[in-house]
Design a protein around this motif. Sequence first.
Motif, PDB file in Angstrom:
ATOM      1  N   MET A  32       0.844  -1.182   0.000  1.00 50.60           N
ATOM      2  CA  MET A  32       0.000   0.000   0.000  1.00 50.60           C
ATOM      3  C   MET A  32       0.886   1.242   0.000  1.00 50.60           C
ATOM      4  O   MET A  32       1.889   1.309   0.685  1.00 50.60           O
ATOM      5  N   LEU A  33       0.463   2.220  -0.765  1.00 52.52           N
ATOM      6  CA  LEU A  33       1.181   3.483  -0.860  1.00 52.52           C
ATOM      7  C   LEU A  33       0.354   4.576  -0.208  1.00 52.52           C
ATOM      8  O   LEU A  33      -0.865   4.575  -0.300  1.00 52.52           O
ATOM      9  N   THR A  34       1.020   5.494   0.442  1.00 52.96           N
ATOM     10  CA  THR A  34       0.319   6.612   1.062  1.00 52.96           C
ATOM     11  C   THR A  34       0.954   7.926   0.626  1.00 52.96           C
ATOM     12  O   THR A  34       2.085   7.955   0.173  1.00 52.96           O
ATOM     13  N   GLY A  35       0.219   8.973   0.796  1.00 53.06           N
ATOM     14  CA  GLY A  35       0.751  10.301   0.561  1.00 53.06           C
ATOM     15  C   GLY A  35       0.867  10.701  -0.892  1.00 53.06           C
ATOM     16  O   GLY A  35       1.911  11.148  -1.325  1.00 53.06           O
ATOM     17  N   LEU A  36      -0.182  10.529  -1.663  1.00 53.72           N
ATOM     18  CA  LEU A  36      -0.157  10.960  -3.059  1.00 53.72           C
ATOM     19  C   LEU A  36      -0.223  12.484  -3.072  1.00 53.72           C
ATOM     20  O   LEU A  36      -1.218  13.091  -3.435  1.00 53.72           O
ATOM     21  N   LYS A  37       0.865  13.098  -2.657  1.00 53.15           N
ATOM     22  CA  LYS A  37       0.925  14.536  -2.377  1.00 53.15           C
ATOM     23  C   LYS A  37       0.621  15.409  -3.584  1.00 53.15           C
ATOM     24  O   LYS A  37       0.075  16.483  -3.461  1.00 53.15           O
ATOM     25  N   ASN A  38       1.026  14.982  -4.748  1.00 52.04           N
ATOM     26  CA  ASN A  38       0.918  15.811  -5.928  1.00 52.04           C
ATOM     27  C   ASN A  38      -0.318  15.472  -6.768  1.00 52.04           C
ATOM     28  O   ASN A  38      -0.550  16.090  -7.797  1.00 52.04           O
ATOM     29  N   LEU A  39      -1.109  14.517  -6.351  1.00 56.53           N
ATOM     30  CA  LEU A  39      -2.248  14.061  -7.147  1.00 56.53           C
ATOM     31  C   LEU A  39      -3.223  15.195  -7.449  1.00 56.53           C
ATOM     32  O   LEU A  39      -3.605  15.410  -8.603  1.00 56.53           O
ATOM     33  N   LYS A  40      -3.623  15.940  -6.454  1.00 58.63           N
ATOM     34  CA  LYS A  40      -4.595  17.013  -6.680  1.00 58.63           C
ATOM     35  C   LYS A  40      -4.026  18.070  -7.621  1.00 58.63           C
ATOM     36  O   LYS A  40      -4.710  18.536  -8.540  1.00 58.63           O
ATOM     37  N   SER A  41      -2.774  18.430  -7.408  1.00 54.96           N
ATOM     38  CA  SER A  41      -2.132  19.418  -8.265  1.00 54.96           C
ATOM     39  C   SER A  41      -2.108  18.955  -9.724  1.00 54.96           C
ATOM     40  O   SER A  41      -2.418  19.732 -10.638  1.00 54.96           O
ATOM     41  N   LEU A  42      -1.765  17.706  -9.958  1.00 53.52           N
ATOM     42  CA  LEU A  42      -1.727  17.172 -11.318  1.00 53.52           C
ATOM     43  C   LEU A  42      -3.129  17.086 -11.915  1.00 53.52           C
ATOM     44  O   LEU A  42      -3.327  17.382 -13.096  1.00 53.52           O
ATOM     45  N   ARG A  43      -4.102  16.687 -11.098  1.00 53.19           N
ATOM     46  CA  ARG A  43      -5.489  16.608 -11.583  1.00 53.19           C
ATOM     47  C   ARG A  43      -5.981  17.988 -11.991  1.00 53.19           C
ATOM     48  O   ARG A  43      -6.595  18.157 -13.050  1.00 53.19           O
ATOM     49  N   LEU A  44      -5.674  18.993 -11.176  1.00 54.09           N
ATOM     50  CA  LEU A  44      -6.090  20.357 -11.508  1.00 54.09           C
ATOM     51  C   LEU A  44      -5.355  20.872 -12.745  1.00 54.09           C
ATOM     52  O   LEU A  44      -5.940  21.582 -13.559  1.00 54.09           O
ATOM     53  N   GLU A  45      -4.087  20.501 -12.890  1.00 56.57           N
ATOM     54  CA  GLU A  45      -3.339  20.862 -14.097  1.00 56.57           C
ATOM     55  C   GLU A  45      -4.023  20.295 -15.343  1.00 56.57           C
ATOM     56  O   GLU A  45      -4.081  20.940 -16.382  1.00 56.57           O
ATOM     57  N   ALA A  69     -10.722   9.908  -4.732  1.00 58.58           N
ATOM     58  CA  ALA A  69     -10.880  10.930  -3.694  1.00 58.58           C
ATOM     59  C   ALA A  69     -10.091  10.545  -2.442  1.00 58.58           C
ATOM     60  O   ALA A  69      -9.442  11.399  -1.824  1.00 58.58           O
ATOM     61  N   ALA A  70     -10.127   9.274  -2.078  1.00 63.70           N
ATOM     62  CA  ALA A  70      -9.380   8.808  -0.906  1.00 63.70           C
ATOM     63  C   ALA A  70      -7.878   8.952  -1.134  1.00 63.70           C
ATOM     64  O   ALA A  70      -7.142   9.385  -0.242  1.00 63.70           O
ATOM     65  N   ALA A  71      -7.413   8.610  -2.334  1.00 61.12           N
ATOM     66  CA  ALA A  71      -5.987   8.755  -2.668  1.00 61.12           C
ATOM     67  C   ALA A  71      -5.575  10.220  -2.585  1.00 61.12           C
ATOM     68  O   ALA A  71      -4.525  10.551  -2.037  1.00 61.12           O
ATOM     69  N   VAL A  81      -3.275   3.632  -0.858  1.00 59.97           N
ATOM     70  CA  VAL A  81      -3.793   3.009  -2.075  1.00 59.97           C
ATOM     71  C   VAL A  81      -2.838   1.900  -2.499  1.00 59.97           C
ATOM     72  O   VAL A  81      -1.647   1.945  -2.196  1.00 59.97           O
ATOM     73  N   ALA A  82      -3.373   0.927  -3.198  1.00 58.67           N
ATOM     74  CA  ALA A  82      -2.551  -0.156  -3.723  1.00 58.67           C
ATOM     75  C   ALA A  82      -1.633   0.380  -4.820  1.00 58.67           C
ATOM     76  O   ALA A  82      -1.947   1.369  -5.482  1.00 58.67           O
ATOM     77  N   GLU A  83      -0.508  -0.285  -5.009  1.00 65.20           N
ATOM     78  CA  GLU A  83       0.429   0.124  -6.055  1.00 65.20           C
ATOM     79  C   GLU A  83      -0.235   0.101  -7.424  1.00 65.20           C
ATOM     80  O   GLU A  83       0.019   0.982  -8.252  1.00 65.20           O
ATOM     81  N   LEU A  84      -1.094  -0.878  -7.675  1.00 64.18           N
ATOM     82  CA  LEU A  84      -1.796  -0.956  -8.951  1.00 64.18           C
ATOM     83  C   LEU A  84      -2.696   0.261  -9.150  1.00 64.18           C
ATOM     84  O   LEU A  84      -2.776   0.817 -10.245  1.00 64.18           O
TER      85      LEU A  84
END
Length: 72
Positions: A1-14, A34-36, A42-45
């Motif tokens: 499991m991976l945590t901390g998708l820190k840049n996800l929102k920024s990339l989604r907004l981009e 949304a949870a990620a 989240v799982a690696e997949l």
Amino acid sequence: MLTGLKNLKSLRLEAGVSVSKIARQCDLDRGTVAAAEAGRPVAELTAAKIAKGLSSLLERRVTVEEIFSEPK
């Protein structure tokens, strides 16, 4: 499991898309994305699917490592 998708929102907004749109693009449930984005594990997949979906939307390669980096 991976945590901390820190840049996800920024990339989604981009990419200029909603959580629902990125979820459809990645063939994931909206709640999973949304949870990620909220930093839940989240799982690696799942992270790989998100990176692939963002790559398609942004028309450039997005890696899982980039999603985990600090937002620009």
